[in-house]
Write a protein that holds these residues in place. Structure first.
Motif, mmCIF file in Angstrom:
data_model
loop_
_atom_site.group_PDB
_atom_site.id
_atom_site.type_symbol
_atom_site.label_atom_id
_atom_site.label_comp_id
_atom_site.label_asym_id
_atom_site.label_seq_id
_atom_site.Cartn_x
_atom_site.Cartn_y
_atom_site.Cartn_z
ATOM 1 N N VAL A 284 -2.927 -4.617 -4.824
ATOM 2 C CA VAL A 284 -2.585 -3.743 -3.697
ATOM 3 C C VAL A 284 -3.475 -4.125 -2.509
ATOM 4 O O VAL A 284 -4.691 -4.219 -2.662
ATOM 5 C CB VAL A 284 -2.785 -2.256 -4.056
ATOM 6 N N PRO A 285 -2.872 -4.360 -1.336
ATOM 7 C CA PRO A 285 -3.699 -4.733 -0.185
ATOM 8 C C PRO A 285 -4.554 -3.564 0.286
ATOM 9 O O PRO A 285 -4.180 -2.401 0.124
ATOM 10 C CB PRO A 285 -2.679 -5.132 0.883
ATOM 11 N N SER A 286 -5.695 -3.900 0.864
ATOM 12 C CA SER A 286 -6.551 -2.844 1.407
ATOM 13 C C SER A 286 -5.863 -2.248 2.622
ATOM 14 O O SER A 286 -5.059 -2.891 3.288
ATOM 15 C CB SER A 286 -7.922 -3.406 1.778
ATOM 16 N N GLU A 287 -6.183 -0.999 2.895
ATOM 17 C CA GLU A 287 -5.545 -0.281 4.000
ATOM 18 C C GLU A 287 -5.909 -0.872 5.353
ATOM 19 O O GLU A 287 -5.130 -0.896 6.268
ATOM 20 C CB GLU A 287 -5.948 1.194 3.972
ATOM 21 N N ARG B 221 -0.562 -12.123 2.697
ATOM 22 C CA ARG B 221 -0.684 -10.769 3.236
ATOM 23 C C ARG B 221 0.357 -10.560 4.334
ATOM 24 O O ARG B 221 0.379 -11.291 5.324
ATOM 25 C CB ARG B 221 -2.087 -10.550 3.784
ATOM 26 N N ASP C 99 4.285 -0.781 -5.999
ATOM 27 C CA ASP C 99 2.953 -0.269 -5.673
ATOM 28 C C ASP C 99 1.994 -0.639 -6.800
ATOM 29 O O ASP C 99 2.352 -1.391 -7.701
ATOM 30 C CB ASP C 99 2.985 1.246 -5.437
ATOM 31 N N ASN D 79 0.859 -1.191 0.000
ATOM 32 C CA ASN D 79 0.000 0.000 0.000
ATOM 33 C C ASN D 79 0.893 1.238 0.000
ATOM 34 O O ASN D 79 2.120 1.138 0.030
ATOM 35 C CB ASN D 79 -0.986 -0.034 1.169
ATOM 36 N N GLU D 80 0.278 2.431 -0.042
ATOM 37 C CA GLU D 80 1.038 3.688 -0.188
ATOM 38 C C GLU D 80 2.085 3.917 0.878
ATOM 39 O O GLU D 80 3.184 4.382 0.588
ATOM 40 C CB GLU D 80 0.073 4.879 -0.194
ATOM 41 N N ASP D 81 1.764 3.604 2.137
ATOM 42 C CA ASP D 81 2.718 3.881 3.207
ATOM 43 C C ASP D 81 3.640 2.702 3.520
ATOM 44 O O ASP D 81 4.469 2.784 4.421
ATOM 45 C CB ASP D 81 2.001 4.357 4.480
#
Length: 175
Positions: free
Chosen positions: A153-156, A111, A143, A59-61
């Motif tokens: 992309v995994p969910s937040e 995950r 990403d 994910n983004e972070d």
């Protein structure tokens, strides 16, 4: 006349050698083995299982990632692969004899919660199968900016537990 013929043949040979001579000393690039995709290939000479195109989509972070790979078992017996990141519980994947497990394609990706690695970097992962001590590899973290990785992309958020129903029965009427 004969000297012209010899000079012409010598000149032709010199031009031909000059035009093709560099291929005698230049390594052939088609003999160089490399990962032809975004991930890395991991082979352990002492273990039965090979890992192909291993990568993590984060994910983004960089806090959560999905491990994606093709895991190949060329042997005639079922085998397991242990995949471990530092300070986390290892993942165990069983691959049937002569089979392949495609994490992120045919199977759900693994995950990784607490990845703590930003996209664009690499993360060290230990792979172990059979009686091998295993190998460590730097696996790229990507990403979802490429369209074919967007769905990986995994969910937040981590799924929250389902609340248990409470007793909502109305009290019995008083007589």
């Amino acid at each position: 006349m004969k000297s012209r013929l010899v000079a012409s043949a010598a000149l032709s040979a010199l031009v031909l050698l000059g035009a093709t001579g560099c291929t005698f000393i230049t390594p052939q690039s088609t003999k160089t083995e490399y990962a032809a995709s975004d991930g890395v290939n991991i082979s352990d000479a002492d273990g039965p299982i090979d890992v192909r195109n291993a990568l993590v989509i984060a994910n983004e972070d960089g806090s959560v990632g999905n491990f994606i790979a093709g895991i190949v078992n060329p042997t005639d017996e079922s085998a397991t692969l242990t995949i471990a990141l530092a300070d986390s519980e290892p993942f165990i994947v069983t691959v049937p004899a002569g089979g392949t497990v495609s994490l992120g394609a045919d199977e759900e990706p693994l995950r990784i919660v607490g990845l703590d690695t930003m996209p664009g970097a690499t993360v060290e992962i230990h792979f172990q199968s059979g009686d091998s001590t295993g190998v460590k590899a730097e696996v790229p973290v990507l990403d979802g900016s490429l369209p074919y990785y967007a769905d990986l992309v995994p969910s937040e958020s981590v799924p929250s537990p389902t609340p248990t129903p409470t007793d909502t029965a109305a009290p019995a009427p008083a007589d």
